[in-house]
Scaffold this motif. Structure first.
Motif, PDB file in Angstrom:
ATOM      1  N   HIS A  76       0.872  -1.168   0.000  1.00 27.08           N
ATOM      2  CA  HIS A  76       0.000   0.000   0.000  1.00 27.08           C
ATOM      3  C   HIS A  76       0.909   1.219   0.000  1.00 27.08           C
ATOM      4  N   LEU A  77       0.583   2.173  -0.852  1.00 25.09           N
ATOM      5  CA  LEU A  77       1.327   3.425  -0.940  1.00 25.09           C
ATOM      6  C   LEU A  77       0.401   4.535  -0.468  1.00 25.09           C
ATOM      7  N   SER A  78       0.923   5.418   0.360  1.00 18.15           N
ATOM      8  CA  SER A  78       0.057   6.442   0.939  1.00 18.15           C
ATOM      9  C   SER A  78       0.710   7.814   0.913  1.00 18.15           C
ATOM     10  N   GLU A  79      -0.088   8.800   0.512  1.00 17.93           N
ATOM     11  CA  GLU A  79       0.324  10.202   0.612  1.00 17.93           C
ATOM     12  C   GLU A  79      -0.099  10.788   1.957  1.00 17.93           C
ATOM     13  N   HIS A  80      -0.823  10.035   2.764  1.00 16.54           N
ATOM     14  CA  HIS A  80      -1.289  10.531   4.068  1.00 16.54           C
ATOM     15  C   HIS A  80      -0.114  10.632   5.040  1.00 16.54           C
ATOM     16  N   HIS A  81       0.001  11.765   5.677  1.00 14.52           N
ATOM     17  CA  HIS A  81       1.127  12.064   6.570  1.00 14.52           C
ATOM     18  C   HIS A  81       1.330  11.019   7.671  1.00 14.52           C
ATOM     19  N   GLY A  82       0.286  10.547   8.314  1.00 13.50           N
ATOM     20  CA  GLY A  82       0.442   9.662   9.463  1.00 13.50           C
ATOM     21  C   GLY A  82       0.558   8.183   9.144  1.00 13.50           C
ATOM     22  N   ASP A  83       0.484   7.792   7.892  1.00 11.78           N
ATOM     23  CA  ASP A  83       0.453   6.368   7.569  1.00 11.78           C
ATOM     24  C   ASP A  83       1.804   5.678   7.612  1.00 11.78           C
ATOM     25  N   ALA A  84       2.863   6.356   7.270  1.00 16.46           N
ATOM     26  CA  ALA A  84       4.171   5.696   7.210  1.00 16.46           C
ATOM     27  C   ALA A  84       5.266   6.746   7.224  1.00 16.46           C
TER      28      ALA A  84
END
Length: 176
Positions: free
Chosen positions: A112-120
């Motif tokens: 999973h790739l995320s642009e969300h700040h808190g995800d990774a």
């Protein structure tokens, strides 16, 4: 371990199976046969030793799906889809102008790739055990990706092919 209820159900199925073969047996006989199959002397011993209820199911885990941070959708697609050969499983945004959460997969490997700040956190490493690492290397080198030409390094634990995405994350493919 079997419960008393499961043993009774086994006896019931045994009776039904034998009846289809014209070998009817009384329920008590089926219980005795099941008790012996479970390793007990007789049904009385089995019913005294077996638990009343089935134990709760064991805790099991499915394979994990790593989440990697990304900052640029175009660069992520170029690296993960075009270069590494992943396919998109799903894309999610809460609204059109909000960060992308992207599920990708290739040959059983899901990321999973995320642009969300808190995800990774950027700069993460994912270790991927695999087979046919030379074939993957040859495939990647043939694409002549402008930002990397990965090669296999022999380590004490196996062959390692490491790739670096545009966001500082690393994927270490390893063949033992």
């Amino acid at each position: 371990m079997f419960s008393i209820e499961q043993a009774k159900q086994m006896a019931k199925r045994l009776r039904a199976s034998l009846e289809t073969r014209d070998q009817a047996v009384p329920h008590a006989t089926a219980l005795e046969l099941v008790a012996q199959q479970l390793g007990y002397k007789d049904w009385n011993t089995a019913s005294a030793m077996l638990p009343q209820e089935s134990p709760p199911p064991a805790i099991t885990f499915d394979k994990p799906i790593p989440i990697l941070r990304m900052f640029d959708e175009i660069k992520a697609r170029e690296f993960y889809l075009d270069f590494l050969g992943f396919s998109v499983e799903f894309e999610h945004r809460f609204e059109a102008d909000l960060p992308l959460y992207l599920g990708i997969s290739r040959d059983g490997l899901q990321l999973h790739l995320s642009e969300h700040h808190g995800d990774a956190s950027p700069g993460s490493t994912v270790f991927v055990p695999m087979h046919n690492i030379e074939r993957l290397r040859d495939e990647l080198l043939a694409k002549r990706y402008g930002y990397g030409r990965p090669d296999i390094v022999q380590q004490g634990w196996g062959q390692v092919l490491e790739v670096h995405d545009p966001f500082g994350n690393r994927i270490r493919f390893c063949q033992s």
